[in-house]
Design an enzyme around this catalytic site. Structure first.
Site, PDB file in Angstrom:
ATOM      1  N   LYS A 264       0.825  -1.197   0.000  1.00 50.67           N
ATOM      2  CA  LYS A 264       0.000   0.000   0.000  1.00 50.67           C
ATOM      3  C   LYS A 264       0.869   1.260   0.000  1.00 50.67           C
ATOM      4  O   LYS A 264       2.035   1.216   0.407  1.00 50.67           O
ATOM      5  CB  LYS A 264      -0.892   0.026   1.253  1.00 50.67           C
ATOM      6  CG  LYS A 264      -1.933  -1.069   1.321  1.00 50.67           C
ATOM      7  CD  LYS A 264      -2.682  -0.990   2.641  1.00 50.67           C
ATOM      8  CE  LYS A 264      -3.744  -2.080   2.746  1.00 50.67           C
ATOM      9  NZ  LYS A 264      -4.880  -1.846   1.846  1.00 50.67           N
ATOM     10  N   ARG A 338     -10.386 -11.630   1.748  1.00 52.81           N
ATOM     11  CA  ARG A 338     -11.233 -12.693   1.191  1.00 52.81           C
ATOM     12  C   ARG A 338     -10.525 -14.044   1.224  1.00 52.81           C
ATOM     13  O   ARG A 338     -11.167 -15.085   1.258  1.00 52.81           O
ATOM     14  CB  ARG A 338     -11.663 -12.311  -0.224  1.00 52.81           C
ATOM     15  CG  ARG A 338     -10.558 -12.201  -1.222  1.00 52.81           C
ATOM     16  CD  ARG A 338     -10.902 -11.356  -2.439  1.00 52.81           C
ATOM     17  NE  ARG A 338     -10.923  -9.937  -2.100  1.00 52.81           N
ATOM     18  CZ  ARG A 338     -11.213  -8.961  -2.964  1.00 52.81           C
ATOM     19  NH1 ARG A 338     -11.516  -9.261  -4.221  1.00 52.81           N
ATOM     20  NH2 ARG A 338     -11.211  -7.704  -2.592  1.00 52.81           N
TER      21      ARG A 338
END
Length: 495
Positions: A264, A338
């Site tokens: 990030k 996920r």
């Protein structure tokens, strides 16, 4: 902080000695002969007091009123939403005023939603984080009396539920706010064990060896880049007959998310300590269940690890095998939530659940879609979706149903595995939900994307504790429903 509920007319509230008295003034407020009522009438007549939520009028040592400070707060129509806004405004105005003993007077026709909002809004507004500060003072407020002129049927039960919810929300906030070097997967496991011991719950905490034996290859792949060992937490609350299928709550527990190899940007990366907010919310729910003891069975599953880059970390292009046997090509290591949730959803099958709800700070796309007001709700079952929406409205912990059209899943196709873990930027929150849906076909399932609601940034940076209130309200509704109505389901209509 200690809450109590009393039945008191305004005339009696005038005689209570306290540091501050907050009186909610609604559009339907009726007159009276006591000092507080006369003051309200005069202020409204002079135009100095409005009933619009957020509007306040302060007085210091007012004649005939024992409280040191008096706050008249506009309560609008007296609904829970308006009471919440009024309490937030009043509490903000009292910040730093050395208020230890507070009395809140609700309006004559206060219903359950107003009472619930008064408790949770007071707790929320007075929360102070001090866990890692050296000389900080904690919360000043010590005792709160919620006064109603006339007690309505069910008020006491609503009050106790709100008090437990406030404690659960605050617990989730505290965990969420802890720095990632303290709130590790190991710490979450320890917190779960403490809850189990304090509230007669069942708890099992699995480590890397047990998770490997279960075949959770997707979960293990995310954890590989960190020296912190993963934890898979299984909590059980048994409040109903063993024959009653449980509701399973699955909370994403990424205690820090750097993005992994798909790292990030540095700006605001510190906020990725909040990526375990789904896990914190599940623990907050169990904290409240331990006090409320509703007639429902609940299982909490928390896959927890860090997502960091090192020589062993998963890479874009890797293919991992999930516990279900399905394979996933990892196109973006920052879509890791996920990957840990899918194995937990497969694990949930063993409980033969009545419903499964996963809670996750899953996608920035959901923040763009819904902002910080409503959590995103995705569901394979209309009955479950309706119940969660209703619970959110009642708890003032709002969500909004999003689509799950089959076509959204097309982007997950890949030449090298059964599916990819991302499907491009368009509809990113939906395609993430479509990924999870592939592991939730054996039970009614809902997914709450709380990326926009789990914490606030900027000057108000910190955990919100959402959606503990929504989940508790949903579980309370399930406990109150006749057993015969808990089993029939209807799948979501084709869209």
């Amino acid at each position: 902080m200690d809450f109590e509920l009393k039945t008191l007319a305004w005339a009696e509230a005038c005689r209570l000695k306290c540091d501050a008295l907050v009186a909610l003034v609604t559009e339907q407020a009726s007159g009276g002969a006591d000092p507080l009522s006369r003051l309200v009438q005069e202020a409204r007549k002079a135009g100095d007091l409005e009933t619009k939520p957020g509007k306040l009028l302060h007085a210091y040592r007012a004649d005939g009123i024992s409280a040191t400070r008096l706050v008249l707060a506009g309560g609008g129509d007296g609904s829970g939403k308006r009471v919440q806004a009024a309490i937030h405004a009043a509490m903000a105005s009292l910040k730093g005023r050395a208020v230890k003993r507070l009395v809140i007077c609700l309006h004559e026709a206060a219903q359950d939603d107003a009472l619930r909002a008064a408790v949770t809004a007071t707790a929320e507004s007075s929360y102070v984080y001090v866990a890692t500060k050296s000389k900080a003072e904690g919360r000043e407020l010590q005792r709160v009396t919620i006064a109603t002129p006339a007690q309505q049927p069910g008020h006491k039960q609503t009050f106790e539920a709100a008090r437990a919810a406030a404690a659960g929300i605050e617990y989730a906030r505290e965990l969420g706010n802890l720095p990632p070097n303290l709130a590790t997967p190991t710490r979450l496991g320890e917190e779960a064990k403490k809850l189990a011991k304090a509230h007669a719950l069942t708890c099992e905490v699995l480590g890397p060896r047990e998770v490997e034996r279960l075949g959770m290859g997707s979960f293990m792949a995310v954890a590989r880049g960190s020296e912190e060992p993963l934890r898979f937490i299984v909590l059980q609350y048994k409040g109903a007959a063993p024959s009653q299928p449980p509701v399973v709550l699955v909370g994403k527990g990424i205690t820090f998310d750097s993005g992994g190899i798909s790292i990030k940007p540095a700006g605001e990366m510190d906020e990725m300590k909040f990526d375990m907010s789904g896990a914190a919310s599940v623990l907050g729910v169990f904290r409240a269940l331990g006090e409320l003891r509703p007639a429902v069975n609940v299982v909490g599953l928390i896959p927890s690890c860090e997502n960091l880059p090192d020589g062993r970390a998963m890479k874009p292009g890797d293919v991992v095998t999930t516990m279900s046997g399905q394979t996933v090509e990892v196109l973006n290591t920052d879509a890791e939530g996920r990957l840990i949730l899918c194995d937990a959803l497969t694990y949930a099958e063993r409980f033969k659940p009545a419903a499964v709800v996963d809670i996750a700070t899953l996608t920035g796309a959901c923040v763009i879609a819904l902002g910080g007001v409503r959590s995103g709700l995705f569901a394979s079952d209309d009955q479950l979706a309706d119940a969660l929406l209703q619970a959110g409205e009642s708890a003032l912990d709002l969500c909004w149903r999003m689509p799950l059209d089959d076509e959204y899943g097309d982007g997950l196709k890949t030449n090298f595995a059964d599916m990819a873990n991302v499907a491009g930027r368009p509809g990113g929150a939906i395609t993430a939900a479509k990924f999870l849906q592939r592991f939730a076909g054996k039970f009614p399932w809902a997914h709450l994307d709380i990326a926009g609601t789990a914490w606030k940034g900027g000057a108000a940076k910190g955990s919100t504790g959402r959606p503990v209130g929504l989940l508790l309200q949903y579980l309370s509704m399930q406990a109150a429903a006749p057993v015969a109505t808990k089993t029939p389901r209807r799948k979501a209509a084709a869209r």
